[in-house]
Scaffold this active site. Structure first.
Site, PDB file in Angstrom:
ATOM      1  N   ARG A  24       0.844  -1.201   0.000  1.00  0.00           N
ATOM      2  CA  ARG A  24       0.000   0.000   0.000  1.00  0.00           C
ATOM      3  C   ARG A  24       0.872   1.240   0.000  1.00  0.00           C
ATOM      4  NH1 ARG A  24      -4.589  -1.892   4.412  1.00  0.00           N
ATOM      5  NH2 ARG A  24      -5.152  -3.752   3.228  1.00  0.00           N
ATOM      6  N   SER A 113      -7.761  -0.846   1.037  1.00  0.00           N
ATOM      7  CA  SER A 113      -8.713  -1.066   2.117  1.00  0.00           C
ATOM      8  C   SER A 113      -9.413   0.204   2.588  1.00  0.00           C
ATOM      9  CB  SER A 113      -7.990  -1.751   3.265  1.00  0.00           C
ATOM     10  OG  SER A 113      -8.861  -2.011   4.313  1.00  0.00           O
ATOM     11  N   HIS A 114      -9.116   0.591   3.810  1.00  0.00           N
ATOM     12  CA  HIS A 114      -9.799   1.723   4.458  1.00  0.00           C
ATOM     13  C   HIS A 114      -9.048   3.034   4.244  1.00  0.00           C
ATOM     14  CE1 HIS A 114      -6.708  -0.065   6.827  1.00  0.00           C
ATOM     15  NE2 HIS A 114      -6.564   1.072   7.468  1.00  0.00           N
ATOM     16  N   ASP A 279     -15.875  -0.784   5.043  1.00  0.00           N
ATOM     17  CA  ASP A 279     -14.726  -0.013   4.557  1.00  0.00           C
ATOM     18  C   ASP A 279     -14.646  -0.058   3.024  1.00  0.00           C
ATOM     19  OD1 ASP A 279     -13.869  -2.628   4.254  1.00  0.00           O
ATOM     20  OD2 ASP A 279     -11.788  -2.166   4.746  1.00  0.00           O
ATOM     21  N   ASP A 281     -12.966  -1.676   0.771  1.00  0.00           N
ATOM     22  CA  ASP A 281     -12.984  -2.934   0.017  1.00  0.00           C
ATOM     23  C   ASP A 281     -13.941  -3.963   0.606  1.00  0.00           C
ATOM     24  OD1 ASP A 281     -11.290  -3.244   2.233  1.00  0.00           O
ATOM     25  OD2 ASP A 281     -10.224  -4.905   1.295  1.00  0.00           O
ATOM     26  N   ASP A 283     -14.264  -5.512   3.564  1.00  0.00           N
ATOM     27  CA  ASP A 283     -13.995  -6.601   4.508  1.00  0.00           C
ATOM     28  C   ASP A 283     -14.177  -6.191   5.966  1.00  0.00           C
ATOM     29  OD1 ASP A 283     -11.727  -5.060   4.530  1.00  0.00           O
ATOM     30  OD2 ASP A 283     -10.326  -6.668   4.028  1.00  0.00           O
ATOM     31  N   ARG A 284     -14.211  -4.890   6.239  1.00  0.00           N
ATOM     32  CA  ARG A 284     -14.400  -4.456   7.636  1.00  0.00           C
ATOM     33  C   ARG A 284     -15.857  -4.074   7.900  1.00  0.00           C
ATOM     34  NH1 ARG A 284      -9.307  -0.946   9.672  1.00  0.00           N
ATOM     35  NH2 ARG A 284      -7.688  -2.216   8.722  1.00  0.00           N
ATOM     36  N   THR A 348      -1.455  -9.915  14.223  1.00  0.00           N
ATOM     37  CA  THR A 348      -2.333  -9.089  13.406  1.00  0.00           C
ATOM     38  C   THR A 348      -2.165  -9.442  11.930  1.00  0.00           C
ATOM     39  OG1 THR A 348      -2.281  -7.273  14.969  1.00  0.00           O
ATOM     40  CG2 THR A 348      -2.766  -6.701  12.684  1.00  0.00           C
ATOM     41  N   GLU A 367     -10.815  -9.616  14.476  1.00  0.00           N
ATOM     42  CA  GLU A 367      -9.749  -8.730  14.910  1.00  0.00           C
ATOM     43  C   GLU A 367     -10.337  -7.426  15.417  1.00  0.00           C
ATOM     44  OE1 GLU A 367      -5.883  -9.028  12.495  1.00  0.00           O
ATOM     45  OE2 GLU A 367      -7.492  -8.950  11.035  1.00  0.00           O
ATOM     46  N   SER A 369      -9.488  -4.641  14.554  1.00  0.00           N
ATOM     47  CA  SER A 369      -9.528  -3.656  13.479  1.00  0.00           C
ATOM     48  C   SER A 369     -10.808  -3.791  12.652  1.00  0.00           C
ATOM     49  CB  SER A 369      -8.294  -3.797  12.598  1.00  0.00           C
ATOM     50  OG  SER A 369      -8.174  -5.137  12.139  1.00  0.00           O
ATOM     51  N   LYS A 380     -11.777 -11.571   5.867  1.00  0.00           N
ATOM     52  CA  LYS A 380     -12.847 -11.071   6.721  1.00  0.00           C
ATOM     53  C   LYS A 380     -13.944 -10.522   5.817  1.00  0.00           C
ATOM     54  CE  LYS A 380     -10.276  -6.808   7.742  1.00  0.00           C
ATOM     55  NZ  LYS A 380      -8.897  -7.024   7.284  1.00  0.00           N
TER      56      LYS A 380
HETATM   57  C1  G16 Z   1      -5.512  -5.444   7.309  1.00  0.00           C
HETATM   58  C2  G16 Z   1      -5.371  -6.883   7.720  1.00  0.00           C
HETATM   59  C3  G16 Z   1      -5.932  -7.075   9.089  1.00  0.00           C
HETATM   60  C4  G16 Z   1      -5.292  -6.114  10.070  1.00  0.00           C
HETATM   61  C5  G16 Z   1      -5.472  -4.699   9.582  1.00  0.00           C
HETATM   62  C6  G16 Z   1      -4.756  -3.682  10.441  1.00  0.00           C
HETATM   63  O1  G16 Z   1      -6.857  -5.143   7.166  1.00  0.00           O
HETATM   64  O2  G16 Z   1      -6.032  -7.738   6.819  1.00  0.00           O
HETATM   65  O3  G16 Z   1      -5.706  -8.393   9.450  1.00  0.00           O
HETATM   66  O4  G16 Z   1      -5.862  -6.252  11.342  1.00  0.00           O
HETATM   67  O5  G16 Z   1      -4.946  -4.594   8.285  1.00  0.00           O
HETATM   68  O6  G16 Z   1      -3.405  -3.887  10.358  1.00  0.00           O
HETATM   69  P1  G16 Z   1      -2.388  -2.867  10.976  1.00  0.00           P
HETATM   70  O7  G16 Z   1      -2.738  -2.775  12.437  1.00  0.00           O
HETATM   71  O8  G16 Z   1      -1.049  -3.469  10.715  1.00  0.00           O
HETATM   72  O9  G16 Z   1      -2.606  -1.530  10.317  1.00  0.00           O
HETATM   73  P2  G16 Z   1      -7.388  -4.302   5.927  1.00  0.00           P
HETATM   74  O10 G16 Z   1      -8.855  -4.159   6.179  1.00  0.00           O
HETATM   75  O11 G16 Z   1      -6.651  -2.984   6.014  1.00  0.00           O
HETATM   76  O12 G16 Z   1      -7.025  -5.092   4.739  1.00  0.00           O
END
Ligand code: G16
Length: 559
Positions: A24, A113-114, A279, A281, A283-284, A348, A367, A369, A380
């Protein structure tokens, strides 16, 4: 070599190390010459030349251009089939479902993602394997190694033009590119997992209204097809339901800060019994009850775990085990104990759940998050969490608040709080983490010298908290025995309370520090969370010296 294929000379980039979930970066970074092509070439080599891939993403700015480049490099590398959704828009859970049901070799998912989108925002690419889940560290490390040594990538002599605006099949050199409906396959899966008749009846009740906020991310079309068209929710049950390349300027992160539009509307309209945000994409998820009663992700996971028998999918299969990431509150552990199944504690990153699910050791996980999901796929799944909550409400006739409060009465309450300090200076954060590591996790200060953990036994907050253990979390995967070390510095107290500090692996610039604190009470169930955790937060500040190191004494986001 095929006469259509050429080797294009390139310079390797040294920053293509995938983070918690893929690569990212700012859009401008991906726009550099050959940046996308290099990374795709590295993926294909590290993943041992897959032949059949799913390609799609959250539709953020730069997606279509990136898909064109991906099709080119894949076709030149003898990928034989690419399945791409219309307009390239595919939620991360739907991508996982599609990889699994088509039995593809993997998928290339375009998402940050977010993180915000648009020309000034972020872009991202991640690789998922044939189980539908994010590639494990063994592959992501290899991608990084290959990327650092690339001197060329493969390209078609004539770069292809792909039409993504309608379903159909196009031939690109030896590669078949199949453009498909993005929702259909996922909708079929949801029909298998949930009792749609029961959910339809819920929406027919006079006293039930919900509000869903996809935050202009990818979930809009899925929510419209499933919640509105299939289950009968009124159109007005959705806000921000059109996917936009820049998310309409929003930060598509479903938490109390960034999803404030949903929070305000649910608070203002007491007829709304259930609120949910997703979010970028998809998944959240964030779950709200009547009056914007906030369900922490840890509680959401635990309540669902305690009510799996209300979900059709679980009515015909045993609950094999549960799991949560290390910083997530231990609320689900208490449910696991009652169900007499194991609760795994992973680092994580959703990728760590894959092996547990594939080998039948675990079927529900989550999680802090805002991620919740089951083994119906290997990502997720925001909409799954929404439908799971609706199923529990439909089956019990209870409100969100009743379900959560009854859960606390039964299991006690795990107070949890996460402070995020976003975009701090990376160097200063590294110094902070090094010093903290020295304090909490240096096991052997020298040859022949006994282990020293200077904080163990120390009392804080007038003796309320006594340090039992400190360290840096290490995970040994029970299936393949791979070891992931340094996954979060922690202080554990004798009463079970915890402080955890780690650097986020999903930011695109600077460093984001995450500070997590949790404590448990069987008696005091209705305190305000931050008030209950006030002492622990102060202890965390003083042990980590976070304000001194980062110059920040206020977090950017509080969960
Ligand atoms: C990703 C991962 C998750 C993780 C989150 C936060 O989510 O798939 O398992 O909990 O990032 O990670 P970090 O604390 O390292 O920022 P997503 O929704 O961003 O793909």
């Amino acid at each position: 070599m095929d006469s259509n294929v050429i080797e294009v000379s390139t310079q390797p980039y040294d920053d293509q190390k995938p983070g918690t979930s893929g690569l990212r970066k700012r859009v401008a970074v991906f726009q550099q010459a050959n940046y996308v092509e290099n990374f795709i070439q590295a993926i294909l080599e590290a993943a041992q030349r897959p032949r059949f891939l799913v390609v799609g993403g959250d539709g953020r700015y730069y997606s279509e251009e990136a898909i064109g480049k991906i099709v080119n490099v894949c076709a030149a590398n003898q990928v034989q089939k690419l399945v791409v959704p219309v307009n390239g828009i595919l939620s991360t859970p739907a991508a996982s479902a599609l990889i699994r049901s088509l039995k593809a070799d993997g998928g290339i998912i375009l998402t940050a993602s977010h993180n915000p989108g648009g020309p000034e925002g972020d872009f991202g690419i991640k690789y998922n394997t044939s189980n539908g889940g994010p590639a494990p560290e063994s592959i992501t490390n290899k991608i990084y190694q290959v990327s650092k040594q690339l001197t060329s990538y493969k390209s078609l002599l004539k770069r292809p033009k792909i039409e993504l605006d309608r379903e159909g099949t196009q031939q690109v050199a030896q590669c078949q590119v199949v453009v498909v409906d993005p929702v259909e396959n996922y909708l079929e899966l949801m029909r298998e997992v949930f009792d749609f008749d029961q959910l339809r009846r819920l929406f027919q009740r006079d006293n039930f209204q919900m509000l869903a906020d996809p935050m202009n991310g990818v979930v809009g079309p899925y929510a419209k097809r499933i919640l509105v068209d299939e289950l009968g929710a009124p159109e007005g049950s959705l806000i921000n339901a059109t996917p936009l390349g820049d998310f309409g300027g929003k930060h598509p992160d479903p938490n109390l800060t960034y999803a404030s539009e949903l929070v305000d509307q649910v608070k203002a309209n007491t007829a709304i019994k259930f609120g949910v945000a997703f979010d970028g994409d998809g998944d959240r998820n964030m779950i709200l009850g009547e009056g914007a009663f906030f369900v922490t992700p840890g509680d959401s996971l635990a309540v669902l775990a305690a009510n799996l028998d209300k979900i059709k999918y679980f009515q015909s299969r045993p609950v094999t085990g549960l799991a949560r990431s290390f910083p997530t509150s231990p609320a689900i552990d208490r449910v696991a104990a009652e169900l007499q199944v194991k609760c795994y504690e992973t680092p994580t990153g959703w990728k760590f759940f894959g092996n547990l699910m594939d080998s039948g050791l675990m079927c529900l996980c989550g999680e802090e998050s805002f991620g919740t999901g089951s083994d119906h796929i290997r990502e997720k799944d925001g909409l799954w969490a929404c439908l799971a909550w609706l199923s529990v409400m439909a089956s019990t006739g209870k409100t969100v608040k009743q379900l959560v409060e009854e859960h606390w009465h039964r299991f006690g309450r795990d107070y949890f709080c996460r402070y995020d300090f976003e975009e701090c200076e990376a160097d200063k954060c590294q110094v902070m983490m090094r010093e903290l590591e020295r304090l909490l996790a240096v096991e052997s200060p020298g040859v022949g010298v006994a282990k020293v953990f200077p904080l163990v036994g120390k009392l804080y907050a007038q003796g309320k908290y006594e340090v039992q253990e400190t360290g840096n979390f290490e995970y040994v995967d029970p299936v393949d025995k791979s070891v992931s070390s340094k996954q979060g510095l922690f202080v554990r107290f004798t009463n079970g309370a915890r402080i955890i500090v780690r650097l986020s692996g999903t930011g695109s610039s600077g460093a984001t520090v995450r500070l997590y604190v949790s404590d448990y009470s069987q008696k005091e169930l209705f305190a305000e969370s931050r008030e209950y955790l006030k002492d622990l937060l102060e202890i965390a500040y003083s042990i980590s010296k976070l304000p001194q190191h980062t110059g920040r004494d206020q977090p950017t986001v509080i969960t």
